[in-house]
Design a protein around this motif. Structure first.
Motif, mmCIF file in Angstrom:
data_model
loop_
_atom_site.group_PDB
_atom_site.id
_atom_site.type_symbol
_atom_site.label_atom_id
_atom_site.label_comp_id
_atom_site.label_asym_id
_atom_site.label_seq_id
_atom_site.Cartn_x
_atom_site.Cartn_y
_atom_site.Cartn_z
ATOM 1 N N SER A 1 -48.189 -17.558 -89.936
ATOM 2 C CA SER A 1 -46.867 -17.348 -90.722
ATOM 3 C C SER A 1 -46.824 -16.056 -91.224
ATOM 4 N N LEU A 2 -48.347 -15.706 -92.006
ATOM 5 C CA LEU A 2 -48.381 -14.342 -92.723
ATOM 6 C C LEU A 2 -48.429 -13.527 -91.325
ATOM 7 N N GLY A 3 -48.848 -13.703 -90.433
ATOM 8 C CA GLY A 3 -48.944 -12.701 -89.067
ATOM 9 C C GLY A 3 -47.689 -12.367 -88.612
ATOM 10 N N VAL A 4 -46.738 -13.590 -88.505
ATOM 11 C CA VAL A 4 -45.255 -13.080 -88.023
ATOM 12 C C VAL A 4 -44.637 -12.497 -88.996
ATOM 13 N N ARG A 5 -44.714 -12.574 -90.268
ATOM 14 C CA ARG A 5 -44.108 -11.916 -91.358
ATOM 15 C C ARG A 5 -44.377 -10.152 -91.242
ATOM 16 N N TRP A 6 -45.911 -10.018 -91.278
ATOM 17 C CA TRP A 6 -46.434 -8.844 -91.010
ATOM 18 C C TRP A 6 -45.933 -7.982 -89.806
ATOM 19 N N TRP A 7 -45.922 -8.642 -88.731
ATOM 20 C CA TRP A 7 -45.262 -8.242 -87.164
ATOM 21 C C TRP A 7 -43.853 -7.847 -87.671
ATOM 22 N N GLU A 8 -42.910 -8.564 -88.288
ATOM 23 C CA GLU A 8 -41.547 -8.257 -88.319
ATOM 24 C C GLU A 8 -41.511 -7.116 -89.123
ATOM 25 N N ARG A 9 -42.036 -7.108 -90.306
ATOM 26 C CA ARG A 9 -42.108 -6.112 -91.229
ATOM 27 C C ARG A 9 -42.467 -4.714 -90.714
ATOM 28 N N ASP A 10 -43.640 -4.704 -89.862
ATOM 29 C CA ASP A 10 -43.942 -3.445 -89.095
ATOM 30 C C ASP A 10 -42.855 -3.235 -88.186
ATOM 31 N N LYS A 11 -42.329 -4.214 -87.210
ATOM 32 C CA LYS A 11 -41.417 -3.844 -86.260
ATOM 33 C C LYS A 11 -40.128 -3.195 -87.014
ATOM 34 N N GLY A 12 -39.854 -3.909 -87.981
ATOM 35 C CA GLY A 12 -38.616 -3.249 -88.900
ATOM 36 C C GLY A 12 -38.985 -1.804 -89.378
ATOM 37 N N ARG A 13 -40.138 -1.509 -89.777
ATOM 38 C CA ARG A 13 -40.241 0.132 -89.796
ATOM 39 C C ARG A 13 -40.251 1.186 -88.735
ATOM 40 N N LYS A 14 -40.539 0.418 -87.832
ATOM 41 C CA LYS A 14 -40.506 1.358 -86.510
ATOM 42 C C LYS A 14 -39.024 1.487 -86.115
#
Length: 107
Positions: free
Chosen positions: A20-33
């Motif tokens: 869950s933490l990995g998915v959240r981090w990945w979505e946040r990183d994807k949103g920054r890009k």
């Protein structure tokens, strides 16, 4: 052997929390890009894994650590609240998915 199976359920719950933490981090990183994220779909995906993992951990850990009865009752109550929350999230996601598939009549 039974203790090993109980601890493996706890390990699976920990893996779900980390996922869950990995998915959240990945979505946040994807949103920054700059990739456009659907805000409605973001919330249930990461939270579903987190709540499911916490429920699995809470179901087994008090018994494995020989916690006193009041602690077990409190943790079981929290697990019921988590289960209802997961049910609400699944129903909301299912409703959103079903509405997305209904063809709209042209006016």
């Amino acid at each position: 052997m039974l203790r090993f199976m109980d601890w493996s359920i706890v390990a699976m719950g920990c893996a779900l929390v980390l996922a869950s933490l990995g998915v959240r981090w990945w979505e946040r990183d994807k949103g920054r890009k700059g990739a456009g994220l659907d805000q409605g779909r973001r919330f249930p995906g990461a939270w579903f894994l987190l709540l499911l993992g916490l429920g699995m951990i809470g179901a087994k850990v008090p018994g494995l650590l020989y916690a006193p009865h009041p602690v077990v009752v409190i943790v079981d109550t929290v697990n019921v609240v988590l289960a209802v929350t997961v049910l609400v999230l699944v129903l909301r996601a299912g409703r959103r998915f079903s509405w997305a598939r209904v063809p709209r009549a042209h006016e």
